[in-house]
Design an enzyme around this catalytic site. Structure first.
Site, PDB file in Angstrom:
ATOM      1  CG  LEU A 109      52.906   7.346  -7.973  1.00 24.83           C
ATOM      2  CD1 LEU A 109      51.427   6.996  -7.902  1.00 24.83           C
ATOM      3  CD2 LEU A 109      53.691   6.228  -8.627  1.00 24.83           C
ATOM      4  N   GLY A 154      56.009   6.783  -3.701  1.00 23.59           N
ATOM      5  CA  GLY A 154      56.259   5.709  -4.654  1.00 23.59           C
ATOM      6  C   GLY A 154      57.708   5.297  -4.729  1.00 23.59           C
ATOM      7  CG  ASN A 178      55.360  11.701   2.156  1.00 26.01           C
ATOM      8  OD1 ASN A 178      55.476  10.818   1.304  1.00 26.01           O
ATOM      9  ND2 ASN A 178      55.430  12.976   1.854  1.00 26.01           N
ATOM     10  CD  GLU A 179      51.788   7.621   0.474  1.00 31.66           C
ATOM     11  OE1 GLU A 179      52.365   7.202  -0.546  1.00 31.66           O
ATOM     12  OE2 GLU A 179      52.245   7.434   1.623  1.00 31.66           O
TER      13      GLU A 179
END
Length: 303
Positions: A109, A154, A178-179
């Site tokens: 994103l 994303g 990998n947030e």
């Protein structure tokens, strides 16, 4: 359910720092986060190029939005319009998605879509992210991601939306959701898509640890289905597509719907709450301050 939705509000930041998510780890390919401040494409320049071979019924969609195919609102809108056109074209039975950029499929994103924007604009942006996934994950076409470079957050979600993933056999390229490495929680529909692909335990480890997998490791857990030399990526995707299209369309489409409809319906039934949670999170003063500090850091590095 209310508690789940409140907790999931944190996920709105999941792609915000997606360009941080491809820092070099363990010698893997690094796409510098400073790229997010480079001059964007002219808005009149197409970010998507589609070539449909009428003889085979296969379209190749190439993402071409330097420097890293960030998923901006303009990009997502153009992507969805092209996908819808292909979906309506009865001559198109299969779609291959790839990138024209060296070393990157998509970095995720676009941070600038979430900094200094009105709540209405943020909501429009998140709805476009949802729409991209809904159209791709539920497509009647056979879809193959030809992943030619790193694909975090994303970008990983986009590849997971396809039926089959072929990645360039380069250990320096990485892929994953990998947030949590950034202190973020992935949205429930990101999570569900990953679970459907690699299974519950592998998804749990991946999401909790925020793992970015090298191409060989991604193959081991089933995040991608095949590795090939980079110069053979597109030709392999086309050969593989011929096998998918050998199956009668109606049988394949009904089976795909049977497998994916529960996941799609879950987002559709919670879509407005999902948007509300994202907007509420991303417009918080503390989050906007973090974004501003991040952008200032990038500017100082660039200077």
């Amino acid at each position: 359910m209310a508690n789940v939705l409140r907790n999931s509000a944190k996920f709105g930041f999941s792609g915000v720092l997606s360009q941080l998510s491809i820092h070099s780890r363990h010698g893997r390919e690094c796409v510098s986060p400073c790229f997010s401040l480079q001059q964007r494409n002219n808005s009149t320049s197409p970010k998507i190029k589609v070539d449909l071979d009428s003889s085979t019924g296969v379209a190749v969609l190439r993402m071409q939005s330097p420097p890293v195919n960030s998923l901006s609102l303009d990009f997502l809108t153009e992507f969805c319009i092209n996908l819808e056109k292909l979906e309506m074209d009865r001559s198109c039975r299969g779609l291959i998605i790839t990138s024209t950029l060296s070393k990157v499929f998509s970095a995720g994103l676009d941070i600038m879509e979430m900094y200094g924007k009105s709540p209405e604009r943020c909501g429009e942006f998140w709805k476009a992210v949802q729409e991209m996934w809904l159209k791709l994950y539920g497509s009647n076409m056979a879809t193959i991601a030809a992943v030619n470079g790193s694909s975090p957050a994303g970008g990983c979600l986009m590849s997971l939306g396809c039926d089959y993933r072929i990645m360039a056999d380069n250990p320096r390229y990485s892929i994953g959701l990998n947030e949590t490495q950034l202190g973020i929680v992935a949205p429930f529909w990101f999570k569900d898509t990953l679970v459907n692909t690699v299974g519950n335990r592998a998804a749990e480890l991946s999401l909790e640890l925020g793992l970015l997998y090298s191409a060989p490791d991604a193959l081991k857990i089933g995040l991608v289905d095949q590795l090939v030399p980079e110069d053979q990526l597109l030709s392999t995707a086309q050969d593989t597509m011929s096998k998918w299209l050998a199956v009668p369309d109606h049988a394949r489409q009904i089976t795909k719907s049977m497998m994916r409809k529960p996941t799609i319906d879950k987002l559709l039934s919670n879509r407005e709450a999902d948007i509300t949670n994202f907007v509420s999170f991303i417009t918080k003063d503390s989050i906007q301050k973090s974004l501003r500090m991040y952008l200032e850091m990038l500017k100082s590095r660039k200077a």
